[in-house]
Design a protein around this motif. Structure first.
Motif, short mmCIF file in Angstrom:
data_model
loop_
_atom_site.label_atom_id
_atom_site.label_comp_id
_atom_site.label_asym_id
_atom_site.label_seq_id
_atom_site.Cartn_x
_atom_site.Cartn_y
_atom_site.Cartn_z
N VAL A 5 7.39 33.86 18.15
CA VAL A 5 6.38 32.79 18.10
C VAL A 5 5.38 33.09 17.00
CG1 VAL A 5 4.45 31.76 19.34
CG2 VAL A 5 6.63 32.12 20.49
N GLN A 6 4.98 32.05 16.29
CA GLN A 6 3.92 32.16 15.30
C GLN A 6 2.67 31.49 15.82
OE1 GLN A 6 5.74 30.37 11.84
NE2 GLN A 6 6.24 32.37 11.01
N GLU A 7 1.52 31.93 15.36
CA GLU A 7 0.26 31.33 15.77
C GLU A 7 -0.60 31.03 14.55
OE1 GLU A 7 -2.08 35.52 16.73
OE2 GLU A 7 -1.51 34.17 18.36
N ARG A 8 -1.45 30.02 14.68
CA ARG A 8 -2.30 29.59 13.57
C ARG A 8 -3.62 30.36 13.59
NH1 ARG A 8 -2.09 24.97 10.55
NH2 ARG A 8 -0.61 24.03 12.00
N THR A 9 -4.01 30.91 12.44
CA THR A 9 -5.29 31.62 12.33
C THR A 9 -6.42 30.60 12.12
OG1 THR A 9 -5.12 31.84 9.94
CG2 THR A 9 -4.08 33.56 11.27
N GLN A 10 -7.63 31.11 12.09
CA GLN A 10 -8.77 30.22 11.94
C GLN A 10 -8.79 29.51 10.59
OE1 GLN A 10 -12.29 32.52 12.73
NE2 GLN A 10 -12.00 32.47 14.95
N VAL A 11 -8.16 30.11 9.59
CA VAL A 11 -8.15 29.48 8.27
C VAL A 11 -6.93 28.58 8.09
CG1 VAL A 11 -9.45 31.34 7.19
CG2 VAL A 11 -6.96 31.49 7.29
N ARG A 29 0.83 32.84 11.05
CA ARG A 29 1.19 34.25 10.96
C ARG A 29 2.00 34.64 12.18
NH1 ARG A 29 -1.34 37.78 14.28
NH2 ARG A 29 -3.24 37.13 15.35
N GLU A 30 2.83 35.67 12.04
CA GLU A 30 3.63 36.16 13.16
C GLU A 30 2.77 37.03 14.06
OE1 GLU A 30 6.94 38.17 11.53
OE2 GLU A 30 7.82 36.38 10.67
N ASP A 31 3.22 37.19 15.31
CA ASP A 31 2.52 38.07 16.24
C ASP A 31 2.36 39.44 15.59
OD1 ASP A 31 1.38 37.56 18.63
OD2 ASP A 31 3.25 37.38 19.73
N ALA A 32 1.15 39.94 15.53
CA ALA A 32 0.89 41.21 14.86
C ALA A 32 1.49 42.38 15.63
CB ALA A 32 -0.61 41.41 14.68
N ASP A 33 1.45 42.28 16.95
CA ASP A 33 1.94 43.37 17.79
C ASP A 33 3.35 43.02 18.27
OD1 ASP A 33 -0.46 44.74 17.54
OD2 ASP A 33 -1.35 43.56 19.14
N PHE A 34 4.33 43.27 17.43
CA PHE A 34 5.72 42.93 17.77
C PHE A 34 6.22 43.89 18.85
CE2 PHE A 34 10.30 43.16 17.17
CZ PHE A 34 10.63 41.82 17.19
N ASP A 35 6.60 43.35 20.01
CA ASP A 35 7.06 44.17 21.13
C ASP A 35 8.31 43.56 21.70
OD1 ASP A 35 7.52 45.62 23.37
OD2 ASP A 35 5.51 45.43 24.21
N ASP A 36 9.44 44.24 21.55
CA ASP A 36 10.72 43.68 21.96
C ASP A 36 11.01 43.89 23.43
OD1 ASP A 36 11.30 46.33 22.16
OD2 ASP A 36 12.82 46.37 20.59
N GLY A 37 10.08 44.40 24.19
CA GLY A 37 10.28 44.61 25.61
C GLY A 37 10.86 45.97 25.94
N SER A 38 11.13 46.79 24.94
CA SER A 38 11.69 48.11 25.19
C SER A 38 10.60 49.18 25.24
CB SER A 38 12.69 48.47 24.08
OG SER A 38 12.04 48.62 22.85
N GLY A 39 9.37 48.76 25.14
CA GLY A 39 8.26 49.71 25.16
C GLY A 39 7.75 50.04 23.78
N GLY A 40 8.44 49.57 22.75
CA GLY A 40 8.02 49.83 21.38
C GLY A 40 7.59 48.53 20.72
N PRO A 41 7.53 48.51 19.39
CA PRO A 41 7.10 47.28 18.71
C PRO A 41 8.04 46.12 19.01
CG PRO A 41 7.01 49.16 17.25
CD PRO A 41 7.72 49.62 18.50
#
Length: 284
Positions: free
Chosen positions: A119-125, A129-141
């Protein structure tokens, strides 16, 4: 162990076909499961799955170390897709990412693949941008939120049997790019974030850890209700009644396949791509 597979080199290549015209940064999540119970396969080694570089050399672990007794799901990196004017996709999702499954797996092991869109999200400007904290559900990014696009499966035993060379002697294994049919999700819904169609992977991971098996196993478990083959009228009526009585839903194929390679981790020779149906081995 007797009947266990050798170490397996797995490469996730690309999606061929159309999954979603709105996808932006898809990635593939892989589960190593027992087809009878749906539970993730247990592990004996400290590093059951490693990532590989372009030359096929191990460069790190695919799952983040945690005190658990099973092989955690692992993922490719999200692949940003280019678009032309008007928003039309210019390319198909391609990863060509390799993994080495070091753990010697019991006979009957199945790999379940999920194609998800970050998922991407819109910044204030006003910039996406893509999710900054990429977490695949395995406990890592990995991503906090994603959209489910499609899933598929591979019988590891049958794939390795066709590849050959499992004893490391004689002719090297044949490296085939298998084309796995992707299916739409019937039971899992992207409702965690309301009408946006997202689901929160941290919540999904927590639920899966509690049950010890991935949610996508629900999609796989009802495979017997539809093998994709033509049937007679009476048989089709019986199958429809069975599905209705059991709350089952007929599998619906996506107009796309996932291309992967799975061979024993010895030197491999290249063969032409082949098609693989649900739960089938490659055909020679």
């Amino acid at each position: 162990p007797v009947g266990a597979t050798p170490p397996v080199r797995l490469v996730v290549h690309r999606v061929d076909g159309s999954l979603s015209t709105s996808m932006c940064s898809p990635f593939v999540r892989v589960h190593v499961v027992d087809p009878e119970t749906g539970h993730w396969r247990s592990r004996a080694s400290h590093c059951p799955v490693l990532t590989l570089d372009d030359a096929g050399h191990p460069v790190g672990r695919a799952d983040v170390a945690e005190a658990c007794g099973h092989i955690r799901p692992f993922s490719t990196a999200p692949r940003a897709l280019r678009r032309v004017r008007g928003g039309v996709l210019r390319e198909s999702p391609t990863w060509d990412e390799g993994f080495l499954v070091v753990e010697r797996l019991p006979a009957g092991t199945v790999l379940l693949f999920e194609v998800l869109d970050l998922v991407q999200e819109r910044t204030q400007v006003g910039v996406w941008r893509e999710d900054a904290d990429f977490d695949d559900g395995s406990g890592g990014p990995g991503p906090r939120h994603a959209v489910r696009l499609g899933w598929c499966l591979l019988s590891l035993d049958r794939a390795l049997e066709m590849a050959g060379g499992q004893d490391g002697g004689g002719a090297p294994p044949t490296e085939r790019r298998m084309r796995l049919q992707l299916f739409k999700y019937r039971y899992l819904r992207n409702v965690s974030s309301g009408s946006k169609g997202w689901h929160a992977l941290d919540a999904v991971a927590e639920s899966e850890e509690h049950t010890g098996r991935p949610g996508v196993f629900t999609e796989f478990a009802d495979g017997a209700v539809d093998d994709g083959q033509p049937v007679g009228f009476l048989t089709s009526v019986w199958m429809a009644l069975r599905r209705r009585g059991a709350g089952m839903k007929r599998r619906e194929r996506c107009e796309a396949v996932l291309e992967v390679t799975a061979v024993p981790s010895f030197e491999a020779r290249i063969a032409s791509p082949i098609a693989v149906g649900p739960g089938e081995a490659p055909q020679s």
